[in-house]
Design a protein around this motif. Structure first.
Motif, PDB file in Angstrom:
ATOM      1  N   CYS A 175      83.302  60.521  35.373  1.00 46.04           N
ATOM      2  CA  CYS A 175      82.066  60.773  34.622  1.00 46.04           C
ATOM      3  C   CYS A 175      81.586  59.507  33.925  1.00 46.04           C
ATOM      4  O   CYS A 175      80.388  59.229  33.901  1.00 46.04           O
ATOM      5  CB  CYS A 175      82.259  61.916  33.637  1.00 46.04           C
ATOM      6  SG  CYS A 175      82.494  63.519  34.462  1.00 46.04           S
ATOM      7  N   ALA A 223      80.118  57.359  36.636  1.00 46.91           N
ATOM      8  CA  ALA A 223      78.830  57.898  37.086  1.00 46.91           C
ATOM      9  C   ALA A 223      77.730  57.575  36.081  1.00 46.91           C
ATOM     10  O   ALA A 223      76.609  57.228  36.466  1.00 46.91           O
ATOM     11  CB  ALA A 223      78.927  59.408  37.283  1.00 46.91           C
ATOM     12  N   GLU A 224      78.049  57.660  34.791  1.00 46.45           N
ATOM     13  CA  GLU A 224      77.058  57.326  33.764  1.00 46.45           C
ATOM     14  C   GLU A 224      76.671  55.854  33.839  1.00 46.45           C
ATOM     15  O   GLU A 224      75.491  55.495  33.743  1.00 46.45           O
ATOM     16  CB  GLU A 224      77.603  57.656  32.378  1.00 46.45           C
ATOM     17  CG  GLU A 224      76.600  57.428  31.277  1.00 46.45           C
ATOM     18  CD  GLU A 224      77.071  57.965  29.942  1.00 46.45           C
ATOM     19  OE1 GLU A 224      76.202  58.324  29.138  1.00 46.45           O
ATOM     20  OE2 GLU A 224      78.301  58.031  29.702  1.00 46.45           O
ATOM     21  N   LEU A 263      72.524  60.047  33.430  1.00 48.59           N
ATOM     22  CA  LEU A 263      73.434  61.129  33.800  1.00 48.59           C
ATOM     23  C   LEU A 263      73.109  62.346  32.940  1.00 48.59           C
ATOM     24  O   LEU A 263      73.094  62.264  31.718  1.00 48.59           O
ATOM     25  CB  LEU A 263      74.883  60.690  33.571  1.00 48.59           C
ATOM     26  CG  LEU A 263      75.963  61.649  34.032  1.00 48.59           C
ATOM     27  CD1 LEU A 263      75.982  61.733  35.550  1.00 48.59           C
ATOM     28  CD2 LEU A 263      77.314  61.210  33.509  1.00 48.59           C
ATOM     29  N   CYS A 266      78.017  66.208  34.396  1.00 48.09           N
ATOM     30  CA  CYS A 266      79.182  65.739  35.153  1.00 48.09           C
ATOM     31  C   CYS A 266      80.329  66.709  34.926  1.00 48.09           C
ATOM     32  O   CYS A 266      80.618  67.092  33.791  1.00 48.09           O
ATOM     33  CB  CYS A 266      79.587  64.338  34.715  1.00 48.09           C
ATOM     34  SG  CYS A 266      80.945  63.667  35.709  1.00 48.09           S
ATOM     35  N   GLU A 267      80.962  67.101  36.024  1.00 49.04           N
ATOM     36  CA  GLU A 267      82.097  68.015  35.933  1.00 49.04           C
ATOM     37  C   GLU A 267      83.153  67.605  36.949  1.00 49.04           C
ATOM     38  O   GLU A 267      82.844  67.373  38.116  1.00 49.04           O
ATOM     39  CB  GLU A 267      81.659  69.449  36.209  1.00 49.04           C
ATOM     40  CG  GLU A 267      82.773  70.448  36.062  1.00 49.04           C
ATOM     41  CD  GLU A 267      82.322  71.884  36.287  1.00 49.04           C
ATOM     42  OE1 GLU A 267      83.192  72.762  36.283  1.00 49.04           O
ATOM     43  OE2 GLU A 267      81.119  72.118  36.484  1.00 49.04           O
ATOM     44  N   VAL A 290      84.275  66.034  42.044  1.00 50.35           N
ATOM     45  CA  VAL A 290      83.413  65.562  40.972  1.00 50.35           C
ATOM     46  C   VAL A 290      81.983  65.929  41.340  1.00 50.35           C
ATOM     47  O   VAL A 290      81.528  65.624  42.439  1.00 50.35           O
ATOM     48  CB  VAL A 290      83.510  64.034  40.795  1.00 50.35           C
ATOM     49  CG1 VAL A 290      82.587  63.557  39.681  1.00 50.35           C
ATOM     50  CG2 VAL A 290      84.936  63.616  40.535  1.00 50.35           C
ATOM     51  N   GLU A 291      81.290  66.606  40.431  1.00 52.47           N
ATOM     52  CA  GLU A 291      79.883  66.929  40.648  1.00 52.47           C
ATOM     53  C   GLU A 291      79.072  66.273  39.545  1.00 52.47           C
ATOM     54  O   GLU A 291      79.345  66.486  38.361  1.00 52.47           O
ATOM     55  CB  GLU A 291      79.639  68.430  40.644  1.00 52.47           C
ATOM     56  CG  GLU A 291      78.187  68.774  40.928  1.00 52.47           C
ATOM     57  CD  GLU A 291      77.955  70.254  41.101  1.00 52.47           C
ATOM     58  OE1 GLU A 291      76.798  70.665  41.025  1.00 52.47           O
ATOM     59  OE2 GLU A 291      78.929  70.992  41.326  1.00 52.47           O
ATOM     60  N   VAL A 292      78.108  65.433  39.920  1.00 53.79           N
ATOM     61  CA  VAL A 292      77.261  64.749  38.944  1.00 53.79           C
ATOM     62  C   VAL A 292      75.801  65.117  39.173  1.00 53.79           C
ATOM     63  O   VAL A 292      75.388  65.382  40.298  1.00 53.79           O
ATOM     64  CB  VAL A 292      77.424  63.215  38.998  1.00 53.79           C
ATOM     65  CG1 VAL A 292      78.836  62.807  38.658  1.00 53.79           C
ATOM     66  CG2 VAL A 292      77.022  62.655  40.333  1.00 53.79           C
ATOM     67  N   SER A 300      71.638  66.393  42.246  1.00 52.38           N
ATOM     68  CA  SER A 300      73.092  66.499  42.090  1.00 52.38           C
ATOM     69  C   SER A 300      73.789  66.020  43.351  1.00 52.38           C
ATOM     70  O   SER A 300      73.232  66.091  44.456  1.00 52.38           O
ATOM     71  CB  SER A 300      73.492  67.952  41.816  1.00 52.38           C
ATOM     72  OG  SER A 300      72.933  68.396  40.616  1.00 52.38           O
TER      73      SER A 300
END
Length: 70
Positions: free
Chosen positions: A14, A17-18, A28, A31-32, A42-44, A64
């Protein structure tokens, strides 16, 4: 191009990703990380502004993506 690389062990996906969203002019919005090593997903969700002056509405688009091990 919008690209990223994260550690195959999940790392701090996360935070990465950010960082990548920011580097590409986005933000972002979600994020999970689900699961644990060695199996995780990982889902962003990232929001990006649309080009100005093109008559688009709304002013940004949100999309996403999902990645992980199988």
């Amino acid at each position: 191009p919008y690209t990223t690389l994260f550690r195959s062990d999940g790392g701090d996906a996360c935070a990465e990703a950010e960082k990548v969203a920011d580097e590409n002019g986005g933000r972002l919005t979600g994020c999970e990380v689900r699961g644990e090593r060695p199996r995780f997903v990982v889902e962003v969700t990232v929001a990006l502004p649309l080009l100005e002056g093109r008559g688009f509405n709304p002013g940004e688009v949100e999309r996403s993506a999902t990645a992980g091990t199988v």
